[in-house]
Design a protein around this motif. Structure first.
Motif, mmCIF file in Angstrom:
data_model
loop_
_atom_site.group_PDB
_atom_site.id
_atom_site.type_symbol
_atom_site.label_atom_id
_atom_site.label_comp_id
_atom_site.label_asym_id
_atom_site.label_seq_id
_atom_site.Cartn_x
_atom_site.Cartn_y
_atom_site.Cartn_z
ATOM 1 N N ALA A 192 -1.718 6.900 3.430
ATOM 2 C CA ALA A 192 -3.082 6.374 3.805
ATOM 3 C C ALA A 192 -4.103 6.989 3.016
ATOM 4 O O ALA A 192 -3.769 8.188 3.198
ATOM 5 C CB ALA A 192 -3.177 6.025 5.176
ATOM 6 N N ASP A 193 -5.086 6.502 2.848
ATOM 7 C CA ASP A 193 -6.217 7.430 1.957
ATOM 8 C C ASP A 193 -6.699 8.307 3.489
ATOM 9 O O ASP A 193 -7.122 7.576 4.202
ATOM 10 C CB ASP A 193 -7.263 6.636 1.624
ATOM 11 C CG ASP A 193 -8.584 7.064 1.241
ATOM 12 O OD1 ASP A 193 -8.376 8.524 0.580
ATOM 13 O OD2 ASP A 193 -9.578 6.893 1.018
ATOM 14 N N PRO A 194 -6.916 9.491 3.229
ATOM 15 C CA PRO A 194 -7.517 10.241 4.491
ATOM 16 C C PRO A 194 -8.932 9.771 4.981
ATOM 17 O O PRO A 194 -9.282 9.965 6.119
ATOM 18 C CB PRO A 194 -7.404 11.958 4.050
ATOM 19 C CG PRO A 194 -6.913 11.677 2.695
ATOM 20 C CD PRO A 194 -6.543 10.150 2.282
ATOM 21 N N LYS A 195 -9.663 9.444 3.850
ATOM 22 C CA LYS A 195 -11.029 9.219 4.021
ATOM 23 C C LYS A 195 -10.983 7.893 4.720
ATOM 24 O O LYS A 195 -12.094 7.419 5.601
ATOM 25 C CB LYS A 195 -11.680 9.112 2.723
ATOM 26 C CG LYS A 195 -11.632 10.547 2.087
ATOM 27 C CD LYS A 195 -12.397 10.594 0.896
ATOM 28 C CE LYS A 195 -12.307 11.885 0.017
ATOM 29 N NZ LYS A 195 -12.591 11.606 -1.316
ATOM 30 N N ASN A 196 -10.262 6.876 4.390
ATOM 31 C CA ASN A 196 -10.302 5.269 4.656
ATOM 32 C C ASN A 196 -8.875 5.005 4.977
ATOM 33 O O ASN A 196 -8.284 4.215 3.996
ATOM 34 C CB ASN A 196 -11.095 4.814 3.782
ATOM 35 C CG ASN A 196 -11.511 3.299 4.210
ATOM 36 O OD1 ASN A 196 -10.897 2.861 5.233
ATOM 37 N ND2 ASN A 196 -12.487 2.617 3.674
ATOM 38 N N ALA A 197 -8.266 5.022 6.317
ATOM 39 C CA ALA A 197 -6.945 4.436 6.219
ATOM 40 C C ALA A 197 -6.785 3.035 6.082
ATOM 41 O O ALA A 197 -5.493 2.613 6.218
ATOM 42 C CB ALA A 197 -6.544 4.870 7.882
ATOM 43 N N GLN A 198 -7.968 2.155 5.960
ATOM 44 C CA GLN A 198 -7.475 0.911 5.579
ATOM 45 C C GLN A 198 -7.001 0.747 4.169
ATOM 46 O O GLN A 198 -6.371 -0.057 3.954
ATOM 47 C CB GLN A 198 -8.833 -0.190 5.730
ATOM 48 C CG GLN A 198 -9.381 0.010 7.142
ATOM 49 C CD GLN A 198 -10.574 -0.904 7.152
ATOM 50 O OE1 GLN A 198 -11.541 -0.693 6.215
ATOM 51 N NE2 GLN A 198 -10.563 -2.066 8.013
ATOM 52 N N TRP A 199 -7.144 1.801 3.214
ATOM 53 C CA TRP A 199 -6.630 1.654 1.958
ATOM 54 C C TRP A 199 -5.592 2.684 1.924
ATOM 55 O O TRP A 199 -5.230 3.696 2.512
ATOM 56 C CB TRP A 199 -7.715 2.196 0.911
ATOM 57 C CG TRP A 199 -8.783 1.323 0.840
ATOM 58 C CD1 TRP A 199 -10.090 1.173 1.745
ATOM 59 C CD2 TRP A 199 -8.914 0.223 -0.084
ATOM 60 N NE1 TRP A 199 -10.708 0.103 1.070
ATOM 61 C CE2 TRP A 199 -10.014 -0.574 0.362
ATOM 62 C CE3 TRP A 199 -7.936 -0.290 -1.048
ATOM 63 C CZ2 TRP A 199 -10.591 -1.712 -0.467
ATOM 64 C CZ3 TRP A 199 -8.477 -1.241 -1.823
ATOM 65 C CH2 TRP A 199 -9.672 -2.132 -1.362
ATOM 66 N N HIS A 200 -4.384 2.156 1.261
ATOM 67 C CA HIS A 200 -3.159 2.841 1.188
ATOM 68 C C HIS A 200 -3.013 3.071 -0.469
ATOM 69 O O HIS A 200 -3.066 2.425 -1.270
ATOM 70 C CB HIS A 200 -1.928 2.282 1.636
ATOM 71 C CG HIS A 200 -2.092 2.167 3.169
ATOM 72 N ND1 HIS A 200 -1.273 3.058 4.054
ATOM 73 C CD2 HIS A 200 -2.877 1.574 3.866
ATOM 74 C CE1 HIS A 200 -1.450 2.700 5.194
ATOM 75 N NE2 HIS A 200 -2.764 1.870 5.321
ATOM 76 N N GLN A 201 -2.662 4.656 -0.710
ATOM 77 C CA GLN A 201 -2.250 4.956 -2.132
ATOM 78 C C GLN A 201 -0.781 4.523 -2.458
ATOM 79 O O GLN A 201 -0.062 4.397 -1.678
ATOM 80 C CB GLN A 201 -2.280 6.392 -2.193
ATOM 81 C CG GLN A 201 -2.368 6.760 -3.799
ATOM 82 C CD GLN A 201 -2.584 8.275 -4.015
ATOM 83 O OE1 GLN A 201 -2.554 9.006 -3.119
ATOM 84 N NE2 GLN A 201 -2.775 8.481 -5.446
ATOM 85 N N VAL A 202 -0.766 3.918 -3.512
ATOM 86 C CA VAL A 202 0.561 3.232 -4.120
ATOM 87 C C VAL A 202 0.847 3.466 -5.403
ATOM 88 O O VAL A 202 -0.087 3.810 -6.173
ATOM 89 C CB VAL A 202 0.687 1.989 -3.783
ATOM 90 C CG1 VAL A 202 0.658 1.464 -2.345
ATOM 91 C CG2 VAL A 202 -0.429 0.850 -4.689
ATOM 92 N N THR A 203 1.921 3.421 -5.886
ATOM 93 C CA THR A 203 2.414 3.361 -7.352
ATOM 94 C C THR A 203 2.690 2.017 -7.565
ATOM 95 O O THR A 203 3.921 1.557 -6.827
ATOM 96 C CB THR A 203 3.323 4.564 -7.788
ATOM 97 O OG1 THR A 203 2.879 5.599 -7.390
ATOM 98 C CG2 THR A 203 3.729 4.379 -9.120
ATOM 99 N N GLU A 204 2.532 1.443 -8.700
ATOM 100 C CA GLU A 204 2.791 -0.131 -8.760
ATOM 101 C C GLU A 204 3.754 0.007 -9.662
ATOM 102 O O GLU A 204 4.306 0.941 -10.230
ATOM 103 C CB GLU A 204 1.536 -0.855 -9.285
ATOM 104 C CG GLU A 204 0.689 -0.356 -10.517
ATOM 105 C CD GLU A 204 1.390 -0.942 -11.952
ATOM 106 O OE1 GLU A 204 1.922 -2.097 -12.230
ATOM 107 O OE2 GLU A 204 1.487 -0.039 -12.939
#
Length: 187
Positions: free
Chosen positions: A63-75
């Motif tokens: 999860a993005d530490p600044k905004n947990a609604q967004w998640h970092q992924v690799t497509e």
């Protein structure tokens, strides 16, 4: 304290649960929504790195530490970016069942969505049954068919415009375009 107990405690405190709780870094998640945008950053207006379809797998990076609604992924193509959490699932979408000539088969969810069948409320068999049954059933079939016709006229671009006008959170793209997002004024 057990892991599930912590989950209950966090939910009671108003901390949102995410699809990624059940996975560890570098494990796979599945895309749930059509035209899910993978963005360059966790800002909703960031450039689009990729547009994914239901059933595609991504590698979860956290999860993005600044905004947990967004998640970092690799497509699947190897590009890194951010996806809104509600578009991710720990389980693949269910295979859709279709029937033809008395035989049932499963089809891939992405193929089902792109076929347009996903927006049909009635199968030909259900439509036939309702018409033959008559009365309120026939009326319901006619009403649903009318709604299906209206739904087919609404484009993803119109949905996108409505989302912006209503101040809703844009989590899917109006199309499959990759690159900078159009910066249009909303009236």
């Amino acid at each position: 304290m057990r892991r599930w107990t912590w989950g209950v405690v966090l939910l009671a405190l108003g901390v949102p649960a995410t699809a990624a709780w059940a996975v560890k870094k570098d494990e796979k998640l599945y895309v749930k929504a059509r035209n899910t945008r993978v963005l360059k950053s966790s800002v909703p207006t960031a450039d689009v790195v990729a547009v994914l379809q239901p059933g595609q797998q991504v590698t979860w990076k956290g999860a993005d530490p600044k905004n947990a609604q967004w998640h970092q992924v690799t497509e699947p193509g190897g590009k890194a970016g951010f996806v809104f959490q509600t578009n991710l699932s720990t389980k693949p979408p269910d295979m859709e069942l279709v029937s033809k000539d008395g035989k049932t088969r499963t089809i891939d969810p992405a193929a089902f969505v792109s076929s347009g069948a996903a927006v049909k409320a009635l199968s030909p068999g259900a439509e036939k049954y309702g018409k033959e049954k008559g009365g309120g059933y026939a009326d319901a079939v006619a009403q649903i068919k009318k709604l299906e016709g209206l739904a087919l006229k609404v484009t993803p671009v119109e949905i996108d415009a409505h989302v912006k006008q209503a101040g809703l959170f844009p989590v899917v793209a109006p199309d499959t375009k990759v690159g900078p997002q159009a910066k249009k004024a909303v009236k």
